[in-house]
Scaffold this active site. Structure first.
Site, PDB file in Angstrom:
ATOM      1  N   GLU A  72      -6.746   4.765   8.023  1.00  0.00           N
ATOM      2  CA  GLU A  72      -6.528   6.046   7.984  1.00  0.00           C
ATOM      3  C   GLU A  72      -7.866   6.957   7.129  1.00  0.00           C
ATOM      4  O   GLU A  72      -8.034   7.948   7.360  1.00  0.00           O
ATOM      5  CB  GLU A  72      -5.203   6.197   6.805  1.00  0.00           C
ATOM      6  CG  GLU A  72      -3.921   5.915   7.771  1.00  0.00           C
ATOM      7  CD  GLU A  72      -2.795   5.193   7.091  1.00  0.00           C
ATOM      8  OE1 GLU A  72      -2.822   5.326   5.717  1.00  0.00           O
ATOM      9  OE2 GLU A  72      -1.866   4.989   7.628  1.00  0.00           O
TER      10      GLU A  72
ATOM     11  N   GLY B 104       2.635   2.311  11.060  1.00  0.00           N
ATOM     12  CA  GLY B 104       3.633   3.362  10.904  1.00  0.00           C
ATOM     13  C   GLY B 104       4.420   3.538  12.041  1.00  0.00           C
ATOM     14  O   GLY B 104       5.132   4.818  12.206  1.00  0.00           O
TER      15      GLY B 104
ATOM     16  N   ASN C 123       0.893  -1.336   0.036  1.00  0.00           N
ATOM     17  CA  ASN C 123      -0.002   0.059  -0.072  1.00  0.00           C
ATOM     18  C   ASN C 123       0.826   1.146   0.028  1.00  0.00           C
ATOM     19  O   ASN C 123       1.468   1.626   1.015  1.00  0.00           O
ATOM     20  CB  ASN C 123      -0.801   0.016   1.147  1.00  0.00           C
ATOM     21  CG  ASN C 123      -1.784   1.237   1.450  1.00  0.00           C
ATOM     22  OD1 ASN C 123      -1.718   2.041   0.601  1.00  0.00           O
ATOM     23  ND2 ASN C 123      -2.357   1.408   2.291  1.00  0.00           N
TER      24      ASN C 123
ATOM     25  N   LYS D 172       0.128   4.292  -0.180  1.00  0.00           N
ATOM     26  CA  LYS D 172      -0.538   5.521   0.460  1.00  0.00           C
ATOM     27  C   LYS D 172      -0.219   6.691  -0.511  1.00  0.00           C
ATOM     28  O   LYS D 172      -0.191   6.399  -1.714  1.00  0.00           O
ATOM     29  CB  LYS D 172       0.041   5.567   1.844  1.00  0.00           C
ATOM     30  CG  LYS D 172      -0.180   4.377   2.724  1.00  0.00           C
ATOM     31  CD  LYS D 172       0.066   4.379   4.151  1.00  0.00           C
ATOM     32  CE  LYS D 172      -0.175   3.232   4.724  1.00  0.00           C
ATOM     33  NZ  LYS D 172      -0.104   3.238   6.449  1.00  0.00           N
TER      34      LYS D 172
ATOM     35  N   HIS E 108      -9.432   1.362   5.135  1.00  0.00           N
ATOM     36  CA  HIS E 108      -8.490   1.303   5.691  1.00  0.00           C
ATOM     37  C   HIS E 108      -8.504   2.400   6.821  1.00  0.00           C
ATOM     38  O   HIS E 108      -9.139   3.231   6.928  1.00  0.00           O
ATOM     39  CB  HIS E 108      -7.392   1.792   4.925  1.00  0.00           C
ATOM     40  CG  HIS E 108      -5.892   2.004   5.371  1.00  0.00           C
ATOM     41  ND1 HIS E 108      -5.585   2.703   6.387  1.00  0.00           N
ATOM     42  CD2 HIS E 108      -4.882   1.021   5.169  1.00  0.00           C
ATOM     43  CE1 HIS E 108      -4.279   2.421   6.525  1.00  0.00           C
ATOM     44  NE2 HIS E 108      -3.623   1.344   5.783  1.00  0.00           N
TER      45      HIS E 108
ATOM     46  N   GLU F 232      -5.164  -5.039  10.630  1.00  0.00           N
ATOM     47  CA  GLU F 232      -4.058  -3.696  10.836  1.00  0.00           C
ATOM     48  C   GLU F 232      -4.676  -3.265  12.186  1.00  0.00           C
ATOM     49  O   GLU F 232      -5.123  -2.141  12.096  1.00  0.00           O
ATOM     50  CB  GLU F 232      -4.379  -2.785   9.665  1.00  0.00           C
ATOM     51  CG  GLU F 232      -4.022  -3.568   8.283  1.00  0.00           C
ATOM     52  CD  GLU F 232      -3.493  -2.431   7.359  1.00  0.00           C
ATOM     53  OE1 GLU F 232      -2.239  -2.484   6.751  1.00  0.00           O
ATOM     54  OE2 GLU F 232      -4.154  -1.359   7.214  1.00  0.00           O
TER      55      GLU F 232
ATOM     56  N   SER G 290       3.355  -2.107  10.567  1.00  0.00           N
ATOM     57  CA  SER G 290       4.975  -2.267  10.621  1.00  0.00           C
ATOM     58  C   SER G 290       5.606  -3.470  10.149  1.00  0.00           C
ATOM     59  O   SER G 290       6.619  -4.151  10.994  1.00  0.00           O
ATOM     60  CB  SER G 290       5.199  -1.968  12.004  1.00  0.00           C
ATOM     61  OG  SER G 290       4.905  -0.538  12.215  1.00  0.00           O
TER      62      SER G 290
HETATM   63  P1  13P Z   1       2.989   0.560   7.784  1.00  0.00           P
HETATM   64  O1  13P Z   1       3.579  -0.776   7.137  1.00  0.00           O
HETATM   65  O2  13P Z   1       3.815   1.903   7.339  1.00  0.00           O
HETATM   66  O3  13P Z   1       2.990   0.223   9.208  1.00  0.00           O
HETATM   67  O4  13P Z   1       1.416   0.640   7.197  1.00  0.00           O
HETATM   68  C1  13P Z   1       0.565  -0.328   7.352  1.00  0.00           C
HETATM   69  C2  13P Z   1      -0.696  -0.171   6.542  1.00  0.00           C
HETATM   70  O5  13P Z   1      -1.439   0.866   6.944  1.00  0.00           O
HETATM   71  C3  13P Z   1      -0.791  -0.773   5.248  1.00  0.00           C
HETATM   72  O6  13P Z   1      -2.002  -0.520   4.750  1.00  0.00           O
END
Ligand code: 13P
Length: 259
Positions: free
Chosen positions: A97, A173, A9, A11, A95, A167, A213
């Site tokens: 976010e 992150g 992903n 982002k 997601h 997740e 992560s």
């Molecule tokens: P990270 O791997 O940067 O922690 O992000 C995970 C994520 O949100 C994947 O959709």
């Protein structure tokens, strides 16, 4: 058996040139993936360019969200048929976010998921608790609510077409991943719910990915868990070598855990 799946992903990262270079490097390094399926989800602006780079190869294209209507007066939105048109076969829905920053509700997420299915895309439904929810002992209640609501209205026969991603918000992150034990426990719980919503056979076939992560150093132990079928990778998917290392390790760990 469930083939391990690794999704990158990206982002909100990357110019066209960067996206092309990243996709090109990944394609170059993963010519014939064995025992693993690989998907990348660039930002909307790079989908067409990355589709060209990946054309004819084994790495598939996904998007990070979609609108639930096929077309209409929805300024700034992108629909599922548009994603199909540009070459996507996958789409992330729900997601954390987007839940947090855009305020996406479970109801909207469920509409998106059904729109994806209706247009032949594989939806990846993301669920996960916050640190506070975990502290208060609400991990299972939270993911159960998100799973049930996200899959609401999906016919039992269609549930096998969905991928789930666990997740935990506190792991995204932060550099702090869930331990294989913590993730495995939630994955097992989610699979139990799928069993209830569809059937044992369907639940056994659905892939449940872990995200938060994930990196080369921790993916082996996570995917070695019987209930963890791959990874949804954020930050570490932006580096071709790092991402490819994750893909290779996930393939090996997936194969070993099934022996
Ligand atoms: P990270 O791997 O940067 O922690 O992000 C995970 C994520 O949100 C994947 O959709």
């Amino acid at each position: 058996m469930r083939t391990p799946l690794v999704i990158g992903n990206w982002k909100m990262h990357g110019t066209l040139a960067e996206a092309r270079a990243l996709a090109g490097a990944i394609r170059e390094m993963i010519r014939r993936p064995r025992g693993v399926q690989v998907v990348v989800c660039p930002p909307f602006t790079a989908l067409a360019a990355v589709a060209e780079v990946l054309a004819g190869g084994p790495i598939q294209l996904g998007a990070q969200t979609c609108h639930h209507e096929p077309a209409g007066a929805h300024t700034g939105e992108i629909s599922a048929p548009m994603l199909v048109d540009v070459g996507c076969r996958w789409v992330l829905v729900g997601h954390s976010e987007r839940r947090k920053e855009i305020g996406e509700s479970d109801e909207v997420i469920s509409l998106k998921l059904r729109a994806a299915l209706a247009h032949g895309l594989t939806p990846v439904l993301c669920v996960g608790e916050t640190a506070e929810e975990r502290r208060q002992g609400f991990t299972f209640t939270t993911v159960e609510g998100q799973l049930r609501a996200g899959l609401a209205g999906v016919a039992a026969g269609e549930l096998g077409k969905v991928v789930i991603a666990y997740e935990p918000v506190w792991a995204i992150g932060t550099g702090v991943n869930a331990t294989p034990g913590q993730a495995g426990e939630v994955h097992g719980y989610l699979r139990g719910l799928l069993s209830e919503l569809a059937s044992k056979e369907v639940a056994q076939a659905v892939r449940i990915l872990y995200g938060g992560s994930v990196k080369g150093e921790n993916v082996d132990a996570l995917v070695a868990e019987a209930e963890i079928d791959g990874a949804l990778v954020g930050g570490a998917s932006l580096n071709a070598q790092g991402f490819v290392a994750i893909v290779r390790r996930a393939a090996r760990a997936g194969a070993a855990s099934k022996e």
